[in-house]
Design a protein around this motif. Structure first.
Motif, PDB file in Angstrom:
ATOM      1  N   LEU A  28       0.827  -1.207   0.000  1.00  0.00           N
ATOM      2  CA  LEU A  28       0.000   0.000   0.000  1.00  0.00           C
ATOM      3  C   LEU A  28       0.859   1.253   0.000  1.00  0.00           C
ATOM      4  O   LEU A  28       1.939   1.287   0.586  1.00  0.00           O
ATOM      5  N   THR A  29       0.355   2.292  -0.655  1.00  0.00           N
ATOM      6  CA  THR A  29       0.998   3.605  -0.706  1.00  0.00           C
ATOM      7  C   THR A  29       0.054   4.600  -0.064  1.00  0.00           C
ATOM      8  O   THR A  29      -1.128   4.643  -0.399  1.00  0.00           O
ATOM      9  N   ARG A  30       0.564   5.415   0.866  1.00  0.00           N
ATOM     10  CA  ARG A  30      -0.261   6.377   1.585  1.00  0.00           C
ATOM     11  C   ARG A  30      -0.112   7.760   0.968  1.00  0.00           C
ATOM     12  O   ARG A  30       0.976   8.141   0.545  1.00  0.00           O
ATOM     13  N   GLY A  31      -1.211   8.504   0.907  1.00  0.00           N
ATOM     14  CA  GLY A  31      -1.165   9.860   0.378  1.00  0.00           C
ATOM     15  C   GLY A  31      -2.518  10.534   0.464  1.00  0.00           C
ATOM     16  O   GLY A  31      -3.475   9.977   0.999  1.00  0.00           O
ATOM     17  N   HIS A  32      -2.589  11.755  -0.064  1.00  0.00           N
ATOM     18  CA  HIS A  32      -3.821  12.538  -0.058  1.00  0.00           C
ATOM     19  C   HIS A  32      -4.399  12.589  -1.469  1.00  0.00           C
ATOM     20  O   HIS A  32      -3.659  12.707  -2.442  1.00  0.00           O
ATOM     21  N   VAL A  33      -5.723  12.533  -1.558  1.00  0.00           N
ATOM     22  CA  VAL A  33      -6.415  12.480  -2.845  1.00  0.00           C
ATOM     23  C   VAL A  33      -6.341  13.832  -3.554  1.00  0.00           C
ATOM     24  O   VAL A  33      -6.714  14.861  -2.991  1.00  0.00           O
ATOM     25  N   LYS A  34      -5.829  13.811  -4.788  1.00  0.00           N
ATOM     26  CA  LYS A  34      -5.797  15.005  -5.633  1.00  0.00           C
ATOM     27  C   LYS A  34      -7.007  15.012  -6.565  1.00  0.00           C
ATOM     28  O   LYS A  34      -7.683  16.023  -6.708  1.00  0.00           O
ATOM     29  N   ARG A  35      -7.264  13.845  -7.217  1.00  0.00           N
ATOM     30  CA  ARG A  35      -8.389  13.706  -8.144  1.00  0.00           C
ATOM     31  C   ARG A  35      -9.009  12.328  -7.978  1.00  0.00           C
ATOM     32  O   ARG A  35      -8.299  11.363  -7.714  1.00  0.00           O
ATOM     33  N   ILE A  36     -10.319  12.260  -8.157  1.00  0.00           N
ATOM     34  CA  ILE A  36     -11.024  10.985  -8.195  1.00  0.00           C
ATOM     35  C   ILE A  36     -11.221  10.643  -9.664  1.00  0.00           C
ATOM     36  O   ILE A  36     -11.846  11.402 -10.399  1.00  0.00           O
ATOM     37  N   GLY A  46     -12.008  -1.063  -5.712  1.00  0.00           N
ATOM     38  CA  GLY A  46     -11.642   0.221  -5.133  1.00  0.00           C
ATOM     39  C   GLY A  46     -11.730   1.335  -6.155  1.00  0.00           C
ATOM     40  O   GLY A  46     -11.523   1.117  -7.348  1.00  0.00           O
ATOM     41  N   ILE A  47     -12.042   2.529  -5.674  1.00  0.00           N
ATOM     42  CA  ILE A  47     -12.147   3.709  -6.524  1.00  0.00           C
ATOM     43  C   ILE A  47     -10.743   4.161  -6.915  1.00  0.00           C
ATOM     44  O   ILE A  47      -9.852   4.254  -6.064  1.00  0.00           O
ATOM     45  N   LYS A  48     -10.534   4.450  -8.193  1.00  0.00           N
ATOM     46  CA  LYS A  48      -9.215   4.874  -8.681  1.00  0.00           C
ATOM     47  C   LYS A  48      -9.035   6.369  -8.422  1.00  0.00           C
ATOM     48  O   LYS A  48      -9.912   7.175  -8.747  1.00  0.00           O
ATOM     49  N   VAL A  49      -7.905   6.734  -7.807  1.00  0.00           N
ATOM     50  CA  VAL A  49      -7.606   8.130  -7.478  1.00  0.00           C
ATOM     51  C   VAL A  49      -6.171   8.469  -7.858  1.00  0.00           C
ATOM     52  O   VAL A  49      -5.340   7.585  -8.058  1.00  0.00           O
ATOM     53  N   MET A  50      -5.896   9.772  -7.927  1.00  0.00           N
ATOM     54  CA  MET A  50      -4.536  10.287  -8.120  1.00  0.00           C
ATOM     55  C   MET A  50      -4.127  10.982  -6.822  1.00  0.00           C
ATOM     56  O   MET A  50      -4.926  11.713  -6.229  1.00  0.00           O
ATOM     57  N   LEU A  51      -2.892  10.756  -6.395  1.00  0.00           N
ATOM     58  CA  LEU A  51      -2.393  11.354  -5.159  1.00  0.00           C
ATOM     59  C   LEU A  51      -1.740  12.711  -5.411  1.00  0.00           C
ATOM     60  O   LEU A  51      -1.131  12.931  -6.460  1.00  0.00           O
ATOM     61  N   VAL A  52      -1.843  13.599  -4.412  1.00  0.00           N
ATOM     62  CA  VAL A  52      -1.268  14.946  -4.483  1.00  0.00           C
ATOM     63  C   VAL A  52       0.257  14.893  -4.529  1.00  0.00           C
ATOM     64  O   VAL A  52       0.888  15.582  -5.325  1.00  0.00           O
TER      65      VAL A  52
END
Length: 64
Positions: A28-36, A46-52
């Protein structure tokens, strides 16, 4: 909280995602959501997201 429902995920929220290259190992990679990126209301993997932090893309496994 599970990352399979789009309604549970907000921009800026801290999440753990699994990257495409880590799907076999489950790392797993931890981060904050930039875009959904997933448009569907839910997705079984799981929902695909891009990290900040570094624009990495993956599917949400855990919402922190």
């Amino acid at each position: 909280m599970s990352g399979t429902k789009r309604v549970n995920i907000q921009i800026g929220q801290e999440v753990e995602i699994v990257l495409k290259k880590d799907q076999r190992s489950g790392a797993l990679t931890r981060g904050h959501v930039k875009r959904i990126l997933t448009n569907a209301a839910n997705h079984p993997h799981g929902i695909k997201v891009m990290l900040v932090e570094d624009n990495q893309v993956g599917r949400v496994k855990n919402i922190l």
